[in-house]
Structures are given as C-alpha cells and as structure tokens.
Design an enzyme around this catalytic site. Structure first.
Site, PDB file in Angstrom:
ATOM      1  N   GLY A  47     -95.922  -3.620  31.552  1.00 21.70           N
ATOM      2  CA  GLY A  47     -95.589  -2.633  30.308  1.00 21.70           C
ATOM      3  C   GLY A  47     -94.555  -2.118  30.141  1.00 21.70           C
ATOM      4  O   GLY A  47     -93.588  -1.802  30.257  1.00 21.70           O
ATOM      5  N   ASP A 234     -92.093  -6.763  24.088  1.00 17.68           N
ATOM      6  CA  ASP A 234     -90.948  -6.686  25.041  1.00 17.68           C
ATOM      7  C   ASP A 234     -89.832  -6.626  24.667  1.00 17.68           C
ATOM      8  O   ASP A 234     -89.250  -6.574  25.447  1.00 17.68           O
ATOM      9  CB  ASP A 234     -91.266  -7.841  25.760  1.00 17.68           C
ATOM     10  N   ASN A 244     -93.757 -10.268  22.560  1.00 17.48           N
ATOM     11  CA  ASN A 244     -95.213 -10.096  23.092  1.00 17.48           C
ATOM     12  C   ASN A 244     -95.421 -10.906  24.532  1.00 17.48           C
ATOM     13  O   ASN A 244     -95.571 -12.320  24.454  1.00 17.48           O
ATOM     14  CB  ASN A 244     -95.439  -9.081  22.161  1.00 17.48           C
ATOM     15  N   LYS A 245     -96.506 -10.450  24.680  1.00 15.09           N
ATOM     16  CA  LYS A 245     -97.580 -11.699  25.856  1.00 15.09           C
ATOM     17  C   LYS A 245     -98.289 -12.502  25.035  1.00 15.09           C
ATOM     18  O   LYS A 245     -98.543 -12.539  23.509  1.00 15.09           O
ATOM     19  CB  LYS A 245     -98.650 -10.514  25.936  1.00 15.09           C
TER      20      LYS A 245
HETATM   21  O1  MRU Z   1     -96.985  -8.694  31.218  1.00 17.52           O
HETATM   22  P1  MRU Z   1     -97.015  -7.569  31.073  1.00 17.52           P
HETATM   23  O2  MRU Z   1     -98.998  -6.376  30.803  1.00 17.52           O
HETATM   24  O3  MRU Z   1     -96.415  -6.181  31.633  1.00 17.52           O
HETATM   25  O4  MRU Z   1     -96.667  -7.247  29.359  1.00 17.52           O
HETATM   26  C1  MRU Z   1     -97.174  -6.525  27.949  1.00 17.52           C
HETATM   27  C2  MRU Z   1     -97.170  -6.637  27.214  1.00 17.52           C
HETATM   28  O5  MRU Z   1     -97.009  -7.491  26.981  1.00 17.52           O
HETATM   29  C3  MRU Z   1     -97.073  -5.465  26.164  1.00 17.52           C
HETATM   30  O6  MRU Z   1     -97.703  -5.893  25.497  1.00 17.52           O
HETATM   31  C4  MRU Z   1     -95.550  -5.082  25.861  1.00 17.52           C
HETATM   32  O7  MRU Z   1     -94.751  -4.430  27.171  1.00 17.52           O
HETATM   33  C5  MRU Z   1     -95.913  -3.643  24.841  1.00 17.52           C
HETATM   34  S1  MRU Z   1     -95.896  -2.110  26.025  1.00 17.52           S
HETATM   35  C6  MRU Z   1     -95.720  -1.500  25.071  1.00 17.52           C
END
Ligand code: MRU
Length: 343
Positions: A47, A234, A244-245
């Site tokens: 995150g 991100d 984002n994810k």
């Molecule tokens: O791969 P991750 O679990 O680190 O990805 C996280 C995300 O994509 C979240 O949506 C993003 O970091 C926002 S967290 C407040």
C-alpha cells in the site's frame, strides 16, 4: 486504532505481516534496513503510504547503525537499497527524499544529531499520514454523502497506510458521520488484497460489506447496485492520470459507461508532478507465480505463459474527482492539481 500496520519501537520496526492475513496476525520485527527493504519487496507491508512510512523508518534504522567514519557512504547505500524495492508507489521516493533533506540540511551538525533527526522525521511521516487520511476522509465523506452502496478495489485501508486509510478512510468517515453505507469489495486478483485485507479490515470495523470477484463489477453496475466507486492510488501524474492496483482501469471504464462517479483518494504525497502523464509511471511486473498459483497450488498447466503487471493506469477523463488531505480536486486536472499541491 484497531489495526497496527507499522510501528517504531525500541529502535526496531515492527510490521503486521499482511501475507498472513486474514488467518494469522503475526508481527515481524525488522532490526536493520535490509530487513525493512526485504519486507517491502515481499509485501509483508504494502500500500503506497505504508510503503513510504516503512522506507522512512528503514532509513532511520539503517542510519542509526551506521558507523561515524562511513556515515555518508552508508546513508547513500541505505537509500539506494530502499529505492530498489518497489517502483510504482511514489510515496516511497517521496519519503526517501524527505529523509535525504533532513540529512543534507543537518549533516554539518554531526552524525549523532543527524541520526536523532532522522528518527524524528520518520515518526513525523508516520503521524502526518494518519492526520492526512482522517482529513481526506472528511472531504470524501462530504463528497459521497448520498452514496449508500460504495465499491472499492484492492486495499486502501489502515493496512495500506500508517492508519485509518485513504479509500477506506472515506468509507470510515462516511460511517462516522452517521450514514449507513454498504461496501462492495472486489477480491483483487492475483494478490487478493480485497478478499484477504479489505474484508478483514471492514469486518473489524463492523462496516457492512460484500465480497465479489473482479469479473462481477459490470453485473453489479448494470443492476444499479453501485452508487459510487472509491479507490486509492499509487501515483497521480500531473495531468490526473492515476496508477493504482491492476483492474482499476477496467472498473473506471465500466463506471463511466454506467454514469457512476469514480473517485480516487490519496494524500498529496501520492502526486508526482514530475510525471507528465500516466505513461511516465513505471509499472511493477511481479512474479508470474502470483498468477499461476494460488496458496502454493498451481492453477494453470506447467509452462503456461504468464503476465503479471501489478498496476494499471486510469486515464484522467474517467476520474470524477481526486480527494486529498487538502480537499477535492475536480477536472480539469492539468491546472487544478498544480494549484492544489502548491497551496
Ligand atoms: O501492490 P499493493 O498491495 O502495494 O498495491 C496497493 C494499491 O494499489 C492501493 O490501492 C494503493 O497503494 C493505495 S493504498 C492507500
């Protein structure tokens, strides 16, 4: 706060191992900067804002162990190690930059002073993140005041931040303001942050939620069962494109098709004005095994070609508004993001 994602304690960094959730709550103790870097790489902590906090604590921890004679060389090595962990979330590089500023501005005051100030700065980054999330939560709750059924993707909650969360911060604030809200949690293949982490967090908070697989989004929207979507980020480019994810882009396209507002929530530390558009944002490619296997068991025949991009880019025209701790950014983003950041 119910969830303790990361903590600095007795010159150690303690993290809740998110790979073990929802079944086990195990805390990992990092005693040096290499262990923090490994934890970020292996997704013990993940995150964007949480990665930033971890990186800052990693610098403070590494510096606290550096010998005076080699301090400058060590400092560079620590920053380099942490910068190579994950490429997409800009919060990591933002936090390293903040730590570097403390180092350069105070280097002449002696190594012991710099070490102390680095620890203080890491703690400040941690505390500021919680304050920012609560603030953006309030702005978001006001924006989403009429939404009852809210969809979210991945985990942008307390687990993804120092605490409270960004997208889930908005949902928490909605609930705290007395609104009854129901959340659609997308499971978020392949790492299952939705099913494992968001479902766990919302259950702890007693917020009504239903888990769906990622391919049910269109169905729900078509049936009129989604009033708004809110996700984290991100990295936000200067023109408003958002990394984002993986899967976020598809949800945004569907939201547009169905006239459903699509909101992005994140602290201003997630905005990267050096990226002109989303094309400039590096997308992390992860281990193919995350796609081909689930909990150690193979899903696909051996030798199947796999692709595993961890993030995608949602173009700015699909985003209804971006919520930060400073307020709400509306389109046109090109000018409004710059003004927002500089005020
Ligand atoms: O791969 P991750 O679990 O680190 O990805 C996280 C995300 O994509 C979240 O949506 C993003 O970091 C926002 S967290 C407040």
């Amino acid at each position: 706060m119910a969830v303790r994602t990361i903590e600095w304690k007795h010159d150690r960094v303690i993290m809740l191992d998110q790979r073990m959730l929802p079944h086990k709550e195990i805390y990992r103790v990092c005693r040096n900067c290499q262990q923090v870097a490994q934890a970020i790489r292996d997704m013990v902590i993940r995150g964007a804002p949480a990665i930033g906090v971890a990186a800052a604590m990693g610098v403070a921890l590494g510096a606290s162990k550096a010998r005076e004679k080699r301090f400058d060389r060590e400092f560079e090595r620590i920053c380099l190690t942490l910068s190579k962990t994950r490429p997409t979330a800009v919060n990591l590089f933002w936090a390293l930059e903040r730590m570097r500023r403390v180092y350069t501005e105070n280097r002449s005051r002696g190594v012991e002073t710099v070490k102390r100030l680095l620890k203080e700065e890491a703690q400040k980054i941690y505390k500021d993140d919680i304050v920012a999330n609560k603030q953006l939560g309030k702005f978001g709750a006001s924006l989403l005041r009429n939404a009852r059924q809210v969809m979210t993707h991945c985990n942008a909650g307390a687990l993804a931040t120092a605490g409270y969360g960004t997208a889930l911060g908005v949902i928490r604030a909605l609930k705290e303001s007395g609104k009854s809200v129901e959340v659609w949690i997308n499971e978020t293949r392949p790492f299952l942050q939705g099913a494992r982490l968001t479902a766990w967090e919302l259950k702890k908070e007693k917020i009504a939620a239903t888990l769906v697989t990622d391919n049910m989004v269109g169905y729900l929207m078509q049936k009129g069962r989604v009033d708004a979507v809110v996700v984290g980020c991100d990295r936000v480019a200067a023109n408003g494109d958002v990394a984002n994810k993986i899967g976020t882009y598809g949800i945004a396209v569907l939201a547009k098709r169905h006239g459903i507002p699509f909101y992005v929530a994140g602290p201003t530390s997630s905005i990267d004005l050096d990226c002109t558009t989303g094309e400039d944002i590096p997308i992390e490619q992860r281990d193919p095994k995350e796609v081909s296997h689930i909990f150690g068991r193979a899903l696909a025949p051996k030798g199947t070609k796999i692709l595993n991009p961890a993030f995608d880019i949602t173009s700015q025209d699909l985003i209804s508004a971006i919520i930060t701790e400073k307020g709400v950014i509306h389109p046109p983003y090109q000018q409004n993001i710059r003004n927002h950041v500089s005020h």
